[in-house]
Write a protein that holds these residues in place. Sequence first.
Motif, PDB file in Angstrom:
ATOM      1  N   PHE A 183     -26.218  32.645 -18.582  1.00 29.66           N
ATOM      2  CA  PHE A 183     -26.301  31.315 -19.188  1.00 29.66           C
ATOM      3  C   PHE A 183     -25.798  31.343 -20.623  1.00 29.66           C
ATOM      4  N   LEU A 184     -26.249  32.328 -21.400  1.00 27.82           N
ATOM      5  CA  LEU A 184     -25.826  32.439 -22.796  1.00 27.82           C
ATOM      6  C   LEU A 184     -24.314  32.623 -22.884  1.00 27.82           C
ATOM      7  N   ALA A 185     -23.748  33.413 -21.979  1.00 29.60           N
ATOM      8  CA  ALA A 185     -22.300  33.602 -21.983  1.00 29.60           C
ATOM      9  C   ALA A 185     -21.578  32.265 -21.784  1.00 29.60           C
ATOM     10  N   LYS A 186     -22.088  31.437 -20.866  1.00 25.74           N
ATOM     11  CA  LYS A 186     -21.475  30.121 -20.631  1.00 25.74           C
ATOM     12  C   LYS A 186     -21.591  29.225 -21.859  1.00 25.74           C
ATOM     13  N   VAL A 187     -22.746  29.266 -22.506  1.00 24.49           N
ATOM     14  CA  VAL A 187     -22.953  28.424 -23.689  1.00 24.49           C
ATOM     15  C   VAL A 187     -21.988  28.833 -24.807  1.00 24.49           C
ATOM     16  N   ILE A 188     -21.820  30.136 -24.996  1.00 24.45           N
ATOM     17  CA  ILE A 188     -20.915  30.619 -26.037  1.00 24.45           C
ATOM     18  C   ILE A 188     -19.470  30.249 -25.722  1.00 24.45           C
ATOM     19  N   LEU A 189     -19.062  30.460 -24.475  1.00 21.17           N
ATOM     20  CA  LEU A 189     -17.664  30.271 -24.116  1.00 21.17           C
ATOM     21  C   LEU A 189     -17.287  28.809 -23.902  1.00 21.17           C
ATOM     22  N   GLN A 190     -18.188  28.017 -23.301  1.00 16.14           N
ATOM     23  CA  GLN A 190     -17.836  26.642 -22.953  1.00 16.14           C
ATOM     24  C   GLN A 190     -18.341  25.608 -23.951  1.00 16.14           C
ATOM     25  N   LYS A 191     -19.465  25.917 -24.605  1.00 18.41           N
ATOM     26  CA  LYS A 191     -19.994  24.962 -25.586  1.00 18.41           C
ATOM     27  C   LYS A 191     -19.690  25.374 -27.017  1.00 18.41           C
ATOM     28  N   PRO A 229     -26.187  41.751  -4.665  1.00 21.72           N
ATOM     29  CA  PRO A 229     -25.196  40.742  -5.095  1.00 21.72           C
ATOM     30  C   PRO A 229     -25.434  39.375  -4.452  1.00 21.72           C
ATOM     31  N   VAL A 230     -26.617  38.844  -4.643  1.00 24.69           N
ATOM     32  CA  VAL A 230     -26.973  37.552  -4.061  1.00 24.69           C
ATOM     33  C   VAL A 230     -26.366  36.423  -4.896  1.00 24.69           C
ATOM     34  N   LYS A 231     -26.374  35.229  -4.314  1.00 20.80           N
ATOM     35  CA  LYS A 231     -25.836  34.062  -5.009  1.00 20.80           C
ATOM     36  C   LYS A 231     -26.799  33.593  -6.089  1.00 20.80           C
ATOM     37  N   PHE A 232     -26.293  33.428  -7.301  1.00 22.47           N
ATOM     38  CA  PHE A 232     -27.074  32.882  -8.409  1.00 22.47           C
ATOM     39  C   PHE A 232     -26.511  31.513  -8.791  1.00 22.47           C
ATOM     40  N   ARG A 233     -27.382  30.528  -8.848  1.00 24.42           N
ATOM     41  CA  ARG A 233     -27.013  29.214  -9.376  1.00 24.42           C
ATOM     42  C   ARG A 233     -28.060  28.806 -10.396  1.00 24.42           C
ATOM     43  N   THR A 234     -27.643  28.545 -11.610  1.00 28.89           N
ATOM     44  CA  THR A 234     -28.558  28.074 -12.649  1.00 28.89           C
ATOM     45  C   THR A 234     -28.501  26.556 -12.717  1.00 28.89           C
ATOM     46  N   TYR A 235     -29.692  25.943 -12.705  1.00 23.13           N
ATOM     47  CA  TYR A 235     -29.801  24.483 -12.775  1.00 23.13           C
ATOM     48  C   TYR A 235     -30.525  24.081 -14.051  1.00 23.13           C
ATOM     49  N   LEU A 236     -29.928  23.123 -14.749  1.00 22.40           N
ATOM     50  CA  LEU A 236     -30.544  22.547 -15.946  1.00 22.40           C
ATOM     51  C   LEU A 236     -31.019  21.144 -15.608  1.00 22.40           C
ATOM     52  N   GLY A 237     -32.300  20.885 -15.881  1.00 21.75           N
ATOM     53  CA  GLY A 237     -32.856  19.573 -15.594  1.00 21.75           C
ATOM     54  C   GLY A 237     -32.613  18.584 -16.717  1.00 21.75           C
ATOM     55  N   ASP A 238     -33.034  17.354 -16.500  1.00 18.31           N
ATOM     56  CA  ASP A 238     -32.873  16.321 -17.526  1.00 18.31           C
ATOM     57  C   ASP A 238     -33.724  16.647 -18.749  1.00 18.31           C
ATOM     58  N   ILE A 255     -23.255  27.484 -12.776  1.00 23.35           N
ATOM     59  CA  ILE A 255     -24.223  26.765 -13.599  1.00 23.35           C
ATOM     60  C   ILE A 255     -24.010  25.278 -13.392  1.00 23.35           C
ATOM     61  N   HIS A 256     -25.107  24.567 -13.152  1.00 24.92           N
ATOM     62  CA  HIS A 256     -25.060  23.131 -12.889  1.00 24.92           C
ATOM     63  C   HIS A 256     -25.863  22.407 -13.964  1.00 24.92           C
ATOM     64  N   GLY A 257     -25.213  21.467 -14.637  1.00 24.52           N
ATOM     65  CA  GLY A 257     -25.894  20.692 -15.669  1.00 24.52           C
ATOM     66  C   GLY A 257     -25.653  21.191 -17.075  1.00 24.52           C
ATOM     67  N   LEU A 258     -24.618  22.003 -17.278  1.00 18.06           N
ATOM     68  CA  LEU A 258     -24.348  22.509 -18.619  1.00 18.06           C
ATOM     69  C   LEU A 258     -24.065  21.378 -19.600  1.00 18.06           C
ATOM     70  N   GLU A 259     -23.599  20.245 -19.074  1.00 13.66           N
ATOM     71  CA  GLU A 259     -23.319  19.099 -19.949  1.00 13.66           C
ATOM     72  C   GLU A 259     -24.585  18.549 -20.598  1.00 13.66           C
ATOM     73  N   LYS A 260     -25.759  18.933 -20.073  1.00  9.23           N
ATOM     74  CA  LYS A 260     -27.025  18.486 -20.658  1.00  9.23           C
ATOM     75  C   LYS A 260     -27.392  19.241 -21.932  1.00  9.23           C
ATOM     76  N   ILE A 261     -26.696  20.353 -22.171  1.00 12.50           N
ATOM     77  CA  ILE A 261     -26.872  21.069 -23.436  1.00 12.50           C
ATOM     78  C   ILE A 261     -26.081  20.322 -24.507  1.00 12.50           C
ATOM     79  N   PRO A 262     -26.721  19.870 -25.578  1.00 14.10           N
ATOM     80  CA  PRO A 262     -25.990  19.083 -26.588  1.00 14.10           C
ATOM     81  C   PRO A 262     -24.913  19.902 -27.275  1.00 14.10           C
ATOM     82  N   ASP A 263     -23.829  19.235 -27.666  1.00 19.08           N
ATOM     83  CA  ASP A 263     -22.743  19.910 -28.374  1.00 19.08           C
ATOM     84  C   ASP A 263     -23.157  20.297 -29.785  1.00 19.08           C
ATOM     85  N   LYS A 264     -24.129  19.598 -30.317  1.00 18.71           N
ATOM     86  CA  LYS A 264     -24.681  19.954 -31.624  1.00 18.71           C
ATOM     87  C   LYS A 264     -26.120  19.450 -31.689  1.00 18.71           C
TER      88      LYS A 264
END
Length: 326
Positions: free
Chosen positions: A136-144, A267-276, A108-117
């Motif tokens: 994506f939801l798993a990353k948000v729960i675990l990292q944010k 089993p292809v490569k998945f990359r999630t991108y978050l825009g501005d 996942i690229h750009g997870l920092e664009k998701i606000p902490d609150k």
Amino acid sequence: MLSTPDMTDLGSGGYLSCLWEEWLGLDDLQGYLSYLDYLLWVFTPLAVVFILPGFILLFVYLSILFLHVYKRKNQLREAYSNNLWDGARKTLATLWDGHGKIWHGYEIHGLEKIPDKGPAVIVYYHGAIPIDYYYFLAKVILQKGRMCHAVADHFVFKVPGFRLLLEVFSVLHGPREECVRALQAGHLLAISPGGLREALFSDETYPLLWGRRQGFAQVALDSRAPIIPMFTQNLREGFRSLGNLRPYRWLYERFRLPVAPVYGGFPVKFRTYLGDPIPYDPNLTAAELADKAQQAVQDLIDRHQRIPGNVLQALLERFSTGHKQD
């Protein structure tokens, strides 16, 4: 009457082969075996690509089973805790995060664009199976350390056994007022404006099938929340739908039955991108904001996705570090 071969010229294996040929009425046993080999070569891959999506559904139901077990184990603690399901969410998030890493090399690229609150509307492209949203939801729960509400089609709420899973992970079917309340309470909200139509009828060229939908934009305006565009590279190469075949399309358009088969599980490569983030602007109308959000998602597709998508290329990307971008 069958002729008897000369036993002096044939070994026991040759004698049985000769009898086998005569009994079956075949002149060439090798040709028959080659035909069987051809059938196996053709139909085995076809069977596999239709079976693999079933494993994803099985994984979902195993998640639901875990929730039921967790609920029974902790029912006595429910009266003393406002966060009964936190442990369950994190456990399942860990399982799905592991699945994404192992099977798709998920990034996942750009997870920092998701606000902490605070609120935000995540607007994303809908694959044949929205498995990228689970990752994506798993990353948000675990990292944010945050939950993300989601809007799903009414059809999802009719799937047997899904109710508990939808409740625990705050999945909404609308209406607009409920979405606004969730955002005003400071939650994240994920919406795919294309919904089931995009899941069924989009393809490896990745067209956005949003029509003139503006409800998500009005929700963002009413709650004064920013919109964050999201897209997952190679999503259609992982799973594809046969929805564009005439019978399945007719069933959906006539009866709203999403019965088109899904195949893949590659089993292809998945990359999630978050825009501005697109900030709240009171001067924008819902139509203008919807167009702006759609263009933002389209820009992510143009920047990060090879068109048309190719399964082999997406598989090879598991072994390379480079990826399409401007």
